[in-house]
Write a protein that holds these residues in place. Sequence first.
Motif, short mmCIF file in Angstrom:
data_model
loop_
_atom_site.label_atom_id
_atom_site.label_comp_id
_atom_site.label_asym_id
_atom_site.label_seq_id
_atom_site.Cartn_x
_atom_site.Cartn_y
_atom_site.Cartn_z
N VAL A 1 0.82 -1.21 0.00
CA VAL A 1 0.00 0.00 0.00
C VAL A 1 0.86 1.26 0.00
O VAL A 1 0.38 2.36 0.30
N ASP A 2 2.11 1.11 -0.37
CA ASP A 2 3.02 2.25 -0.38
C ASP A 2 2.74 3.16 -1.58
O ASP A 2 2.50 2.66 -2.69
N PRO A 3 2.78 4.47 -1.42
CA PRO A 3 2.53 5.38 -2.55
C PRO A 3 3.60 5.33 -3.64
O PRO A 3 3.41 5.97 -4.70
N VAL A 4 4.68 4.62 -3.45
CA VAL A 4 5.71 4.56 -4.48
C VAL A 4 5.18 3.92 -5.76
O VAL A 4 5.61 4.29 -6.86
N TRP A 5 4.22 3.01 -5.67
CA TRP A 5 3.64 2.42 -6.88
C TRP A 5 2.99 3.50 -7.74
O TRP A 5 3.16 3.53 -8.95
N GLU A 6 2.25 4.38 -7.07
CA GLU A 6 1.57 5.44 -7.79
C GLU A 6 2.56 6.47 -8.33
O GLU A 6 2.38 7.02 -9.41
N ARG A 7 3.62 6.71 -7.56
CA ARG A 7 4.67 7.63 -8.03
C ARG A 7 5.30 7.08 -9.30
O ARG A 7 5.56 7.82 -10.27
N LEU A 8 5.54 5.78 -9.34
CA LEU A 8 6.15 5.17 -10.52
C LEU A 8 5.22 5.24 -11.72
O LEU A 8 5.63 5.69 -12.80
N SER A 9 3.98 4.80 -11.57
CA SER A 9 3.08 4.81 -12.72
C SER A 9 2.80 6.23 -13.19
O SER A 9 2.68 6.49 -14.39
N GLY A 10 2.73 7.17 -12.25
CA GLY A 10 2.53 8.57 -12.62
C GLY A 10 3.70 9.13 -13.40
O GLY A 10 3.50 9.89 -14.37
N ALA A 11 4.91 8.76 -13.00
CA ALA A 11 6.09 9.24 -13.72
C ALA A 11 6.14 8.69 -15.14
O ALA A 11 6.51 9.39 -16.09
N ILE A 12 5.73 7.43 -15.31
CA ILE A 12 5.71 6.84 -16.66
C ILE A 12 4.63 7.49 -17.50
O ILE A 12 4.85 7.86 -18.66
N ALA A 13 3.45 7.66 -16.93
CA ALA A 13 2.33 8.26 -17.67
C ALA A 13 2.64 9.69 -18.10
O ALA A 13 2.14 10.15 -19.13
N ALA A 14 3.45 10.39 -17.31
CA ALA A 14 3.76 11.79 -17.61
C ALA A 14 4.83 11.96 -18.67
O ALA A 14 5.07 13.08 -19.14
N LEU A 15 5.46 10.87 -19.09
CA LEU A 15 6.52 10.98 -20.09
C LEU A 15 5.95 11.49 -21.41
O LEU A 15 4.95 10.97 -21.91
N PRO A 16 6.59 12.48 -22.03
CA PRO A 16 6.13 12.97 -23.34
C PRO A 16 6.60 12.10 -24.49
O PRO A 16 6.23 12.33 -25.64
N CYS A 17 7.42 11.10 -24.19
CA CYS A 17 7.95 10.22 -25.23
C CYS A 17 7.08 8.97 -25.36
O CYS A 17 6.10 8.79 -24.64
N LEU A 18 7.44 8.10 -26.29
CA LEU A 18 6.77 6.82 -26.44
C LEU A 18 7.27 5.86 -25.37
O LEU A 18 8.47 5.67 -25.20
#
Length: 203
Positions: free
Chosen positions: A70-87
């Motif tokens: 239940v650690d927020p690091v999972w959401e931090r990771l998926s959010g960082a990937i989703a925010a990428l402007p690249c493919l």
Amino acid sequence: MIRFEQAGDVWRATIERPQKANSLTAVMLNALADFATEARGQAKVFVLTGTGRVFSAGADLDDARAGLAVDPVWERLSGAIAALPCLSIAALNGTLAGGAFGMALACDLRIAVPAAKFFYPVMKLGYLPQPSDPARMSALIGPSRSKMILMGAQKIDSQTAYDFGLIDRIVALEDLETTVADLSAAALAAPDDIRSGIKAMCL
């Protein structure tokens, strides 16, 4: 346990813990999140993959018992990937399970080997999924099929995942890298504003 590579404009993270089904510790997750954050504005293509027969079984059991589930690091990771402007591409060398779903769902494209299985057994384990995962899953496969996976705790195979729209291609393991290169070619050749602009228009 994770190999990070920057080959020109292609940034790649390879999970290398096959003896533990590529399960993820808190240290590994934070390193992945940092890598994805650093890639923003630098990478033209971002690739996630693994070694062995499993892409990732999700949280390391010892770390999960200590609160990682239940650690927020999972959401931090998926959010960082989703925010990428690249493919971004998830090259799934094998089964995808549990919290590891989040990083793949956050990618633009998901390709998987024929033997891969997909399941997210939070209902059985007594946890809520990471906050953004159900919405991203529903956007791909619809609410009912998402509930079948998340609430019905159903495991699906690659062909079913492809038919649902959860993955975009089924690729033999020996062709995985060639397929990544083929999918990446246009993004690598495009100007930054075109690449990021098209991605933004597809949201």
